[in-house]
Design a protein around this motif. Structure first.
Motif, short mmCIF file in Angstrom:
data_model
loop_
_atom_site.label_atom_id
_atom_site.label_comp_id
_atom_site.label_asym_id
_atom_site.label_seq_id
_atom_site.Cartn_x
_atom_site.Cartn_y
_atom_site.Cartn_z
N MET A 49 28.99 74.34 -46.68
CA MET A 49 29.56 74.90 -45.45
C MET A 49 30.83 75.69 -45.76
N HIS A 50 31.67 75.12 -46.60
CA HIS A 50 32.91 75.81 -46.97
C HIS A 50 32.62 77.16 -47.61
N ARG A 51 31.68 77.16 -48.56
CA ARG A 51 31.36 78.42 -49.25
C ARG A 51 30.77 79.45 -48.30
N GLU A 52 29.91 79.00 -47.40
CA GLU A 52 29.16 79.92 -46.55
C GLU A 52 29.95 80.38 -45.32
N VAL A 53 30.93 79.59 -44.88
CA VAL A 53 31.60 79.88 -43.62
C VAL A 53 33.09 80.19 -43.80
N PHE A 54 33.78 79.38 -44.60
CA PHE A 54 35.24 79.42 -44.59
C PHE A 54 35.86 80.19 -45.76
N ALA A 55 35.09 80.47 -46.79
CA ALA A 55 35.66 81.16 -47.96
C ALA A 55 36.30 82.48 -47.55
N GLY A 56 37.51 82.71 -48.04
CA GLY A 56 38.20 83.96 -47.75
C GLY A 56 39.09 83.92 -46.52
N ARG A 57 38.96 82.89 -45.67
CA ARG A 57 39.83 82.81 -44.49
C ARG A 57 40.30 81.38 -44.26
N ARG A 58 40.26 80.59 -45.30
CA ARG A 58 40.49 79.16 -45.19
C ARG A 58 41.91 78.78 -44.79
N GLU A 59 42.92 79.50 -45.31
CA GLU A 59 44.30 79.05 -45.16
C GLU A 59 44.78 79.04 -43.71
N SER A 60 44.20 79.86 -42.86
CA SER A 60 44.67 79.93 -41.48
C SER A 60 43.93 78.97 -40.56
N LEU A 61 42.92 78.28 -41.07
CA LEU A 61 42.05 77.46 -40.23
C LEU A 61 42.44 75.99 -40.27
N LEU A 62 41.94 75.24 -39.27
CA LEU A 62 42.07 73.79 -39.23
C LEU A 62 40.67 73.19 -39.13
N LEU A 63 40.34 72.30 -40.06
CA LEU A 63 39.02 71.66 -40.10
C LEU A 63 39.22 70.16 -40.10
N VAL A 64 38.82 69.52 -39.01
CA VAL A 64 38.96 68.07 -38.91
C VAL A 64 37.60 67.47 -38.62
N GLY A 65 37.27 66.40 -39.31
CA GLY A 65 35.98 65.76 -39.13
C GLY A 65 36.10 64.42 -38.43
N GLU A 66 35.25 64.20 -37.44
CA GLU A 66 35.11 62.87 -36.85
C GLU A 66 34.12 62.10 -37.73
N THR A 67 34.57 60.97 -38.30
CA THR A 67 33.77 60.30 -39.33
C THR A 67 33.67 58.80 -39.06
N PRO A 68 32.83 58.39 -38.12
CA PRO A 68 32.70 56.96 -37.84
C PRO A 68 32.26 56.18 -39.07
N GLY A 69 32.94 55.04 -39.29
CA GLY A 69 32.59 54.20 -40.41
C GLY A 69 33.20 54.62 -41.73
N ALA A 70 33.95 55.72 -41.76
CA ALA A 70 34.53 56.19 -43.02
C ALA A 70 35.66 55.27 -43.46
N THR A 71 35.73 55.03 -44.77
CA THR A 71 36.79 54.23 -45.36
C THR A 71 37.88 55.15 -45.90
N VAL A 72 38.98 54.54 -46.35
CA VAL A 72 40.04 55.32 -46.98
C VAL A 72 39.48 56.08 -48.18
N GLU A 73 38.62 55.41 -48.95
CA GLU A 73 38.04 56.04 -50.13
C GLU A 73 37.18 57.24 -49.75
#
Length: 577
Positions: A253-277
């Motif tokens: 997804m990063h390569r196909e969508v965000f490459a070249g304009r990444r620094e100005s964007l905010l990408l946050v994921g909702e991740t149920p069950g995710a651990t610190v690791e």
């Protein structure tokens, strides 16, 4: 702030749940032109980013999280032109815009699913998860589901389709079939849609349940049963979260969508069950996946066995231990998102605070605790006013599909009586956060001139934005000061975190330190007056940075006395100490 840190380390995000924010046309549902009326409120508050919960075209089975067209606005909210105008107005004020991205599933009314469902030979059949019934069971009967996965909204996660003789997977509502991310055509369609929104001026995405997109698929395409703690169905999170190709998909997804304009964007994921690791992997900049994730661990500390509707008292030691573990785990690599409230969680002032006599003090104390951690804070609409839980007393006041299905399921098995069920909803229902924003003391809180889609909290006559704006001691103005502090102070943004008094059941205290400067927060998280030994805080001679009382204790060296829900942040120049 050091140039090595991204812009969002000093930013504050504000979440808008559109149907409850501001109505402009009297139909009782918030809309885009209503949001346009309130952009100055957001500007005055001082936030840097606005995140919109789904505005897309939808049958509204799950209040817009069931999307039937990713590239159009639902008529309930207005038009694409309206959205463009809102985005422009926010951009003019220096506020970025983040859209909700819901791509684990679509609506069953999305053209993709309609085509997929039309025949087993459809070119889009494999865009969703279709499977035959379990051997030995009558097709379509209970137990015939391909796996024992349970839906997050109660019942099985599989729905029988009589027309084509197979089940389809839906981890949420039966009207929200899961997309099959194993199919590269699905992924490219999603990426094309995301590029379209970025080209339209959107500044990033909050990715709904993004860690569910990769299922644990065997070499033969089979999906395995989930462990069952009790009952017929296994846990959907255990069965489907953090699948084997998840990181591959996010990096693609990063390569196909965000490459070249990444620094100005905010990408946050909702991740149920995710651990610190897990979060370390998601948010490591070198891996090019996400900027931050929403952890759920601290939101389950006052529930029984993970059942959001069953309450147990919060132990402050557990909260401190959980948040500190995330602070430590992401201190060197990755980044935290910080939140109390959102559209899926009850109001924090009612949940962890005291929404009666000490509402203002507890709302501001909890806000200070959150915003002084290392990470990007999120404010949910109305949180900056100290809005409380809904206070509903009858089933017909609720609208949330998850809550209503919980009642239906518990009644069916006779587990609780109605009084117990009402208590369960009063504690855990998502509708607690979905009552309209309280703008003033007039009818329907200034939210609408019509009949609101969900009842306005009756306490709007004393808790509302108009009164808060006029009161320098209000929750609103305190939030403005907290936001300004994060903008201005590098120690708040990126300073190291050290917990103090981990076993204290009433006081939350910690240090933030960087470049010879230390900030020390001490907050009484109880409705009683407490005293502690200030020597352990090492704040003698310190100045007060922010406090939620006009006359805070001035850097004591002996006993520190804190009133109910009193909090203070001290500043120490350690190099001169």
């Amino acid at each position: 702030m050091s140039a090595e840190y991204a812009w969002w380390t000093s930013a504050v995000v504000y979440q808008i749940y559109p149907r409850s924010f501001q109505d402009s046309d009297g139909d009782g549902i918030g809309d885009l032109r209503g949001i346009l009326r309130r952009v100055d409120h957001l500007d005055e508050l001082g936030v840097d980013v606005v995140w919109f919960s789904p505005l897309y075209r939808s049958p509204q089975d799950d209040n817009g999280y069931d999307i039937s067209d990713y590239q159009d606005v639902d008529p309930l909210f207005g038009t694409l032109d309206d959205l463009d105008e809102v985005i422009g107005a926010l951009h003019e004020r220096g506020i970025k815009v983040v859209m909700d991205l819901v791509v684990n599933h679509t609506s069953d009314e999305h053209p993709w699913f309609i085509e997929s469902r039309s025949t087993r030979d459809s070119p889009k059949r494999d865009w969703y998860w279709w499977r035959d019934p379990r051997d030995g069971f009558e097709p379509g009967t209970r137990g015939s589901e391909p796996t024992n996965w349970g839906s997050f909204f109660s019942g099985p996660a599989w729905e029988w389709d009589e027309q084509t003789g197979q089940h389809y997977l839906h981890l949420f509502s039966r009207k929200q079939p899961d997309l099959n991310w194993e199919n590269p055509e699905v992924r490219e369609a999603v990426y094309a849609m995301m590029r379209w929104w970025l080209d339209r001026g959107v500044d990033g995405f909050r990715m709904d349940v993004i860690n569910l997109i990769s299922k644990d698929v065997g070499p033969d395409g089979a999906l395995s049963d989930a462990p069952v703690a009790s009952g017929l169905y296994g846990d959907a999170t255990a069965a489907s979260a953090n699948g084997p190709r998840l990181h591959e998909f996010l990096q693609e997804m990063h390569r196909e969508v965000f490459a070249g304009r990444r620094e100005s964007l905010l990408l946050v994921g909702e991740t149920p069950g995710a651990t610190v690791e897990d979060a370390q992997l998601f948010t490591d900049p070198a891996r090019a996946e996400l900027d931050m994730v929403f952890t759920f661990e601290h939101m389950g500390l006052d529930t029984v066995d993970g059942d959001r509707f069953q309450h147990r008292p919060l132990d402050l030691r557990d909260l401190k231990a959980t948040l500190t573990r995330w602070q430590a785990g992401l201190a060197e690599t990755g980044w935290n998102s910080l939140y109390w409230d959102n559209h899926d969680q009850p109001r924090v002032v009612s949940r962890f605070g005291d929404d009666g006599e000490h509402r203002v003090a507890s709302a501001t104390a909890l806000a200070t605790v959150l915003h002084l951690h290392r990470g990007t804070p999120y404010i949910y609409q109305g949180e900056e006013l100290g809005m409380t839980d809904a206070g509903f007393t009858s089933f017909d006041q609720y609208r949330d599909i998850e809550s209503l299905r919980y009642v239906e399921e518990k009644r069916a098995i006779g587990e609780f009586d109605d009084e117990q069920l009402l208590r369960a909803l009063a504690f855990g229902s998502r509708d607690n956060a979905r009552t309209p924003v309280q703008w003033d003391a007039s009818a329907h809180a200034g939210f609408t001139t019509g009949e609101p889609w969900i009842q306005v909290n009756p306490n709007h006559d004393r808790i509302n934005a108009e009164d808060a704006r006029a009161d320098p001691a209000s929750v609103f103005h305190y939030y403005r000061r907290l936001i300004a502090l994060r903008h201005d102070d590098p120690v708040v943004q990126t300073g190291a975190f050290t917990l103090v008094w981990p076993e204290d059941t009433e006081v939350y205290a910690f240090h933030r330190a960087q470049d010879g400067i230390r900030l020390t927060l001490v907050a009484n998280c109880s409705s009683d007056t407490v005293e502690r030994d200030a020597a352990e805080l090492r704040v003698e001679g310190a100045s007060v940075v922010i406090a939620n009382h006009d006359d805070p204790p001035q850097a004591p060296s002996g006993r520190l006395r804190l009133r109910p829900w009193e909090c203070v942040v001290y500043r120490v120049e350690e190099s001169a100490a």
